[in-house]
Motif scaffolding. Structure first.
Motif, mmCIF file in Angstrom:
data_model
loop_
_atom_site.group_PDB
_atom_site.id
_atom_site.type_symbol
_atom_site.label_atom_id
_atom_site.label_comp_id
_atom_site.label_asym_id
_atom_site.label_seq_id
_atom_site.Cartn_x
_atom_site.Cartn_y
_atom_site.Cartn_z
ATOM 1 N N ARG A 240 0.856 -1.181 0.000
ATOM 2 C CA ARG A 240 0.000 0.000 0.000
ATOM 3 C C ARG A 240 0.896 1.236 0.000
ATOM 4 O O ARG A 240 1.754 1.393 0.873
ATOM 5 N N ASP A 241 0.695 2.115 -0.979
ATOM 6 C CA ASP A 241 1.626 3.220 -1.200
ATOM 7 C C ASP A 241 1.757 4.126 0.018
ATOM 8 O O ASP A 241 2.866 4.517 0.394
ATOM 9 N N GLY A 242 0.632 4.486 0.614
ATOM 10 C CA GLY A 242 0.679 5.382 1.762
ATOM 11 C C GLY A 242 1.418 4.778 2.941
ATOM 12 O O GLY A 242 2.246 5.434 3.586
ATOM 13 N N TRP A 243 1.144 3.507 3.233
ATOM 14 C CA TRP A 243 1.821 2.841 4.338
ATOM 15 C C TRP A 243 3.298 2.640 4.043
ATOM 16 O O TRP A 243 4.138 2.728 4.949
ATOM 17 N N ALA A 244 3.620 2.353 2.790
ATOM 18 C CA ALA A 244 5.030 2.192 2.426
ATOM 19 C C ALA A 244 5.791 3.505 2.607
ATOM 20 O O ALA A 244 6.923 3.519 3.107
ATOM 21 N N PHE A 245 5.158 4.618 2.226
ATOM 22 C CA PHE A 245 5.811 5.910 2.393
ATOM 23 C C PHE A 245 5.979 6.246 3.876
ATOM 24 O O PHE A 245 7.008 6.788 4.286
ATOM 25 N N LEU A 246 4.979 5.912 4.678
ATOM 26 C CA LEU A 246 5.091 6.119 6.120
ATOM 27 C C LEU A 246 6.242 5.290 6.692
ATOM 28 O O LEU A 246 6.991 5.759 7.556
ATOM 29 N N ALA A 247 6.400 4.060 6.179
ATOM 30 C CA ALA A 247 7.459 3.189 6.688
ATOM 31 C C ALA A 247 8.842 3.740 6.352
ATOM 32 O O ALA A 247 9.745 3.746 7.202
ATOM 33 N N THR A 248 9.049 4.210 5.121
ATOM 34 C CA THR A 248 10.361 4.765 4.778
ATOM 35 C C THR A 248 10.589 6.095 5.505
ATOM 36 O O THR A 248 11.729 6.446 5.830
ATOM 37 N N THR A 249 9.502 6.836 5.764
ATOM 38 C CA THR A 249 9.625 8.062 6.557
ATOM 39 C C THR A 249 10.143 7.745 7.957
ATOM 40 O O THR A 249 11.058 8.405 8.471
ATOM 41 N N VAL A 250 9.572 6.715 8.583
ATOM 42 C CA VAL A 250 10.017 6.297 9.911
ATOM 43 C C VAL A 250 11.474 5.855 9.867
ATOM 44 O O VAL A 250 12.273 6.198 10.749
ATOM 45 N N ALA A 251 11.833 5.104 8.826
ATOM 46 C CA ALA A 251 13.203 4.589 8.727
ATOM 47 C C ALA A 251 14.209 5.720 8.604
ATOM 48 O O ALA A 251 15.228 5.741 9.308
ATOM 49 N N VAL A 252 13.951 6.673 7.717
ATOM 50 C CA VAL A 252 14.887 7.781 7.535
ATOM 51 C C VAL A 252 14.949 8.637 8.797
ATOM 52 O O VAL A 252 16.041 8.982 9.287
#
Length: 319
Positions: A240-252
């Motif tokens: 899911r695009d939104g959740w994936a972006f949230l995940a990379t946001t958390v990682a960075v």
């Protein structure tokens, strides 16, 4: 909580916000030249960051200004030790900004190709240099009693610092690819999905290696490292695009936080025994109080403006 600790936490928030927001800008700037097969497609890809990139750079000004105001000793040592890398970063940011602004001002294929190259180079160099600088400073440098670097450029290019630069660049590329998949449609979105897969392995290997190295060092960063690593993996696995972006946001974001936290309460550890800490590098108490009132007024305004701009330009860009 004393004001020095409070402002250390706020500065870490400012720096992590800068890398999260500019991170996908940097990734898009590099990937647009690769994923766009025509000038029109490259323009469409770059338009996904058009409303945001200059606003995102505000966080660099906020982070740098707050560092200077709250911890002038830290700011002086950091900028003097990393003088040449910071010059490279500034030149790259200027190159990228000029290329983004003037790409569409001249209807010539050669001009636009040169601008695309400038955007790609200007987007790749800053995360690489910033990663080297912040990781190296947090890991420890040979600083004398005045906070001045003893030695040459070789002291800045230790293995941990180089890995930090490569890891941040790789994570920004993955962050940008996920952002493009979130913001585009059609063939461009499909290509962005393939870019997510292509950038995932370098990000996991380099980012995971850097996070593991950060976690084994002394410091209160172990739990942050675990969460950041989970976010990095989730960004790849979640479809899911939104959740994936949230995940990379958390990682960075948490990777940056973990780097700062790994040295706490030191700001710049010295291998010669002259650490810069939140106490000996802080501004006087009166200056801290003035800064706190100013921050209470202006930081919410910046957050509100950024939230509004992302809400207004939340729709996908047709490709």
């Amino acid at each position: 909580m004393d004001l020095a600790t409070l402002w250390f936490g706020l500065i870490v928030f400012f720096w992590s916000s800068y890398f999260v927001l500019e991170g996908f800008d940097f990734g898009v700037g590099v990937l647009a030249r690769v994923l766009g097969r025509t000038e029109s497609e490259r323009g469409t890809l770059l338009s996904t960051i058009g409303p945001f990139w200059d606003g995102n750079e505000v966080w660099l000004v906020v982070a740098g200004g707050a560092t200077f105001a709250a911890f002038p000793g830290w700011y002086a040592s950091l900028t003097s030790a990393y003088y040449l890398p910071l010059v490279v970063i500034l030149i790259a940011l200027i190159l990228r900004g000029v290329a983004l602004e003037f790409r569409g001002k001249h209807d010539d294929r050669t001009w636009r190709r040169r601008c695309d190259l400038g955007i790609a180079v200007g987007s790749a160099l800053p995360p690489l240099a910033w990663g080297i600088a912040l990781a190296g400073a947090a890991h420890g440098l040979p600083l004398d009693a005045r906070g001045v670097l003893v030695g040459g450029m070789g002291e800045l290019l230790r293995p941990y610092a180089i890995l930090g630069g490569l890891a941040l660049l790789a994570m920004c590329l993955l962050h940008g690819a996920v952002f493009l998949r979130l913001r585009t449609t059609g063939a461009l979105r499909d290509r962005a999905g393939r870019a997510v897969v292509a950038t995932a392995m370098p990000a996991i290997v380099l980012g995971g290696g850097f996070l593991a190295w950060t976690g084994v060092r002394e410091g209160p960063a172990e739990w942050l490292v675990l969460i950041a690593g989970a976010g990095l993996l989730a960004g790849v696995l979640v479809r899911r695009d939104g959740w994936a972006f949230l995940a990379t946001t958390v990682a960075v974001g948490l990777t940056v936080v973990a780097v700062f936290a790994s040295a706490f309460p030191a700001l710049m550890p010295s291998t010669l025994g002259h650490d810069l800490t939140i106490m000996n590098a802080a501004s006087p108490a009166y200056g801290m109080r003035i800064l706190t009132w100013a921050g209470a007024l202006f930081v919410p305004a910046v957050l509100a403006y950024q939230g509004w701009s992302y809400w207004v330009f939340r729709k996908r860009v047709a490709g």
